[in-house]
Enzyme design. Structure first.
Site, PDB file in Angstrom:
ATOM      1  N   SER A  35      32.685  47.965  37.406  1.00 48.85           N
ATOM      2  CA  SER A  35      31.945  48.259  36.045  1.00 48.85           C
ATOM      3  C   SER A  35      32.722  48.037  34.934  1.00 48.85           C
ATOM      4  O   SER A  35      32.607  46.833  33.849  1.00 48.85           O
ATOM      5  CB  SER A  35      32.148  50.143  35.815  1.00 48.85           C
ATOM      6  OG  SER A  35      33.636  49.930  35.867  1.00 48.85           O
ATOM      7  N   GLU A 111      36.475  39.177  46.878  1.00 48.42           N
ATOM      8  CA  GLU A 111      37.578  39.242  46.079  1.00 48.42           C
ATOM      9  C   GLU A 111      39.039  38.528  46.224  1.00 48.42           C
ATOM     10  O   GLU A 111      39.216  38.101  45.036  1.00 48.42           O
ATOM     11  CB  GLU A 111      37.422  40.806  45.646  1.00 48.42           C
ATOM     12  CG  GLU A 111      35.735  41.330  44.752  1.00 48.42           C
ATOM     13  CD  GLU A 111      36.568  43.034  44.841  1.00 48.42           C
ATOM     14  OE1 GLU A 111      35.800  43.115  43.418  1.00 48.42           O
ATOM     15  OE2 GLU A 111      37.066  43.578  44.944  1.00 48.42           O
TER      16      GLU A 111
END
Length: 262
Positions: A35, A111
């Site tokens: 987010s 990531e």
């Protein structure tokens, strides 16, 4: 529109807006998932659209790649980019050493690969992600589907001898089915409560057959930018040892950001 943001959304937004100031023309930039990272991608899209910023992004997940393309950020693969100048990403937890837990969004493997292929990693977060000791947030561990129950048992057996407060593990679910990562793997969430030695835990977990990678990011993050609900940010640089406090001009954003607000 920014006047309508909740304090937590404003904190994420100002951290993201401050972080994109590090992106310069010609850079190759890793784009995180989650987010807070979504705010960052939208801020970069605004810079591309309004200021003509020219750079190349490498996404850490399919959903980040889709968002980047929607806002006009050019995307290439990591193989095409080969090496990155900078990665900007969020975190589920960070401590005073800028060690992280990541993977709440399920993208920890990509990531970590992208972050370690970068000259610099910047983490954007709100103050709620800061902890004295990692582990309150469940530690994600990406595992192969094959023999996953055996891998789960081996992980639980290994935790008994390590400096953690909890030893419960659970397979991450997506409704009634196991959650599947972009690489086609499962995720175990380790409910450890407190991790006494993150470096040791990371090394030991990655030696277990069936474990692909874990969500502990040790000695990878260089800068953390902490956003606050009042529009201020704190910039901590682990390499220079500096801590700076700034006020971010949030202004009034347009509908480019509308779909991020929960």
């Amino acid at each position: 529109m920014t006047a309508d943001l909740s304090p937590i959304d404003r904190a994420k937004f100002v951290a993201a807006k401050r972080a994109v100031e590090y992106v310069e023309d010609g850079m190759r930039v890793g784009l995180g998932t989650g987010s807070t990272a979504a705010w960052m991608v939208k801020c970069l899209g605004e810079l591309v659209r309004d200021e003509g910023l020219k750079f190349t992004g490498v996404a850490t997940s399919k959903r980040t790649a889709e968002l980047a393309q929607q806002v006009g950020v050019p995307i290439v693969t990591l193989d095409e980019a080969r090496w990155l100048d900078l990665t900007i990403d969020g975190a589920d937890e960070y401590d005073h050493n800028l060690h992280l837990i990541k993977g709440g969004g399920g993208a920890l493997l990509q990531e970590k690969i992208v972050a370690t292929a970068s000259d610099q990693m910047i983490v954007i977060a709100d103050i709620s992600k800061q902890v004295e000791a990692l582990g309150a947030f469940p530690l994600p561990v990406e595992i192969l589907k094959f023999g996953w129950q055996t891998t789960k048992a081996l992980v639980e057996e290994t935790l008994v001898s390590l400096d953690v407060l909890g030893q419960t593990t659970s397979l991450r679910m997506n409704r009634d089915e196991p959650y599947i990562t972009d690489e086609g793997n499962y995720i175990l969430d380790l409910h450890l409560r407190r991790i006494g030695n993150p470096r040791q835990l990371s090394l030991v977990l990655n030696q277990i057959p069936g474990v692909v990678e874990n969500g502990l990011f040790i000695d990878i993050c260089d800068i953390v930018i902490i956003g606050n609900g009042d529009g201020s940010v704190e910039v901590r640089d682990i390499n220079s040892g500096t801590v700076e406090h700034e006020q971010v001009d949030v202004g009034e954003t347009d509908n480019l950001f509308a779909d991020i607000i929960d």
